[in-house]
Design an enzyme around this catalytic site. Structure first.
Site, short mmCIF file in Angstrom:
data_model
loop_
_atom_site.label_atom_id
_atom_site.label_comp_id
_atom_site.label_asym_id
_atom_site.label_seq_id
_atom_site.Cartn_x
_atom_site.Cartn_y
_atom_site.Cartn_z
N ASP A 95 -7.83 -33.36 3.93
CA ASP A 95 -6.76 -34.39 4.94
C ASP A 95 -5.76 -35.18 3.45
O ASP A 95 -4.94 -35.81 4.12
CB ASP A 95 -7.44 -35.81 5.81
CG ASP A 95 -8.29 -34.90 6.35
OD1 ASP A 95 -7.99 -34.19 7.39
OD2 ASP A 95 -9.21 -35.61 7.01
N HIS A 117 -4.97 -34.12 12.13
CA HIS A 117 -6.04 -35.09 12.13
C HIS A 117 -5.77 -36.38 12.41
O HIS A 117 -4.24 -36.81 12.96
CB HIS A 117 -5.26 -35.06 10.55
CG HIS A 117 -6.98 -36.60 9.81
ND1 HIS A 117 -7.71 -35.96 9.86
CD2 HIS A 117 -6.49 -37.71 9.29
CE1 HIS A 117 -8.70 -37.39 9.47
NE2 HIS A 117 -7.38 -38.82 9.02
N ASN A 143 -2.44 -28.28 9.48
CA ASN A 143 -4.16 -28.96 9.94
C ASN A 143 -3.54 -30.31 10.71
O ASN A 143 -2.35 -30.40 10.88
CB ASN A 143 -4.93 -29.23 8.72
CG ASN A 143 -6.31 -30.37 9.32
OD1 ASN A 143 -6.94 -30.09 10.38
ND2 ASN A 143 -6.24 -31.19 8.86
C1 GRF Z 1 -8.85 -33.78 16.81
O1 GRF Z 1 -8.94 -35.00 17.35
C2 GRF Z 1 -8.22 -32.83 15.55
O2 GRF Z 1 -7.36 -33.50 15.20
C3 GRF Z 1 -9.63 -32.92 14.77
O3 GRF Z 1 -10.25 -32.69 15.09
C4 GRF Z 1 -10.43 -32.90 16.99
C5 GRF Z 1 -10.63 -31.69 17.68
O4 GRF Z 1 -10.57 -31.45 18.76
N1 GRF Z 1 -9.11 -32.58 13.36
P1 GRF Z 1 -10.32 -30.33 19.45
O5 GRF Z 1 -11.32 -29.79 19.08
O6 GRF Z 1 -9.43 -29.32 18.78
O7 GRF Z 1 -10.91 -30.68 21.14
#
Ligand code: GRF
Length: 217
Positions: free
Chosen positions: A147, A111, A109
């Protein structure tokens, strides 16, 4: 050598998905994005995937009574597409401990904070409120808790005077788009791997260049 089949799970606009699609288009990238799954029928990322010729599936969580049923449908789609690695990219559903354990070592993932600080939601707003001076993003293995899970790589950015949520999010996102493909590549090349509760790296991995603020190639 066969390229690892990857699924990217999204809920929204899919800018991180796009960075993975772009990276996987490189001839030497060790994986191919075989499937994009969204739990939201209107996620903008679905169009990005279709445009790149990638199969898409909508598995709407609202159609299922339990998390387990929702995940069974996801697992079915993953199995049908012969997926062996999952990237969560803005996927806004909490996965069960069972799912995390079934995919342990093959589920990652991204974050938008320097974990373990600022896990959860509304991260940018909370960082500005807390007055932190360094923000960033983290790519990590997914474990049962939200997370958390072993950290693979991180990128740091400054929080500047006058920042608002949008400005800070944009600065972090720029780093997310470099860090996610870089970490995925290391894992697929087996230069980084999960060992117990930690991530171990090959001697060839240049920490400052690949795991911390990776450069754009
Ligand atoms: C990103 O900031 C990611 O870190 C978080 O959700 C957001 C997703 O943005 N988990 P995107 O859909 O990839 O533009």
């Amino acid at each position: 050598m066969a390229r690892t089949k990857i699924a990217v799970l999204i809920s929204g606009r899919g800018s991180n998905l796009q960075s993975l699609i772009d990276a996987a288009a490189e001839p030497d990238f060790p994986g191919e994005i075989a499937l994009v799954i969204s739990n939201r029928p209107k996620a903008g990322g679905l169009e990005r995937a279709s445009k790149a010729g990638i199969s898409v599936e909508v598995v709407d969580h609202k159609s299922f009574e339990t998390r387990e049923d929702f995940e069974a449908a996801i697992n079915h789609a993953l199995k049908t597409a012969k997926v062996d690695f999952i990237c969560l990219a803005g996927f806004m559903r909490v996965l069960t401990a069972g799912f995390a354990s079934d995919w342990r070592g093959r589920l990652i993932n991204i974050h938008p904070s320097l974990l373990p600080s600022f896990e959860g939601l509304h991260v940018h707003e909370r960082m500005i409120q807390a007055g932190v001076k360094i923000a960033g993003c983290t790519v990590h293995f997914v474990s049962a808790d939200v997370d958390s899970g072993p950290i693979i790589g991180q990128a740091a950015v400054p929080v500047l005077p006058g920042d608002n949520e949008e400005k800070l999010a944009a600065r972090i996102l720029e780093q997310e788009h470099k860090l996610y493909p870089a970490c995925l590549r290391l894992l697929l090349e087996n230069k980084a791997r999960l060992l117990g509760a930690n991530v171990i790296y090959d001697d060839t991995v240049v920490a400052t260049g690949e795991l911390i603020n990776p450069p754009t190639n």
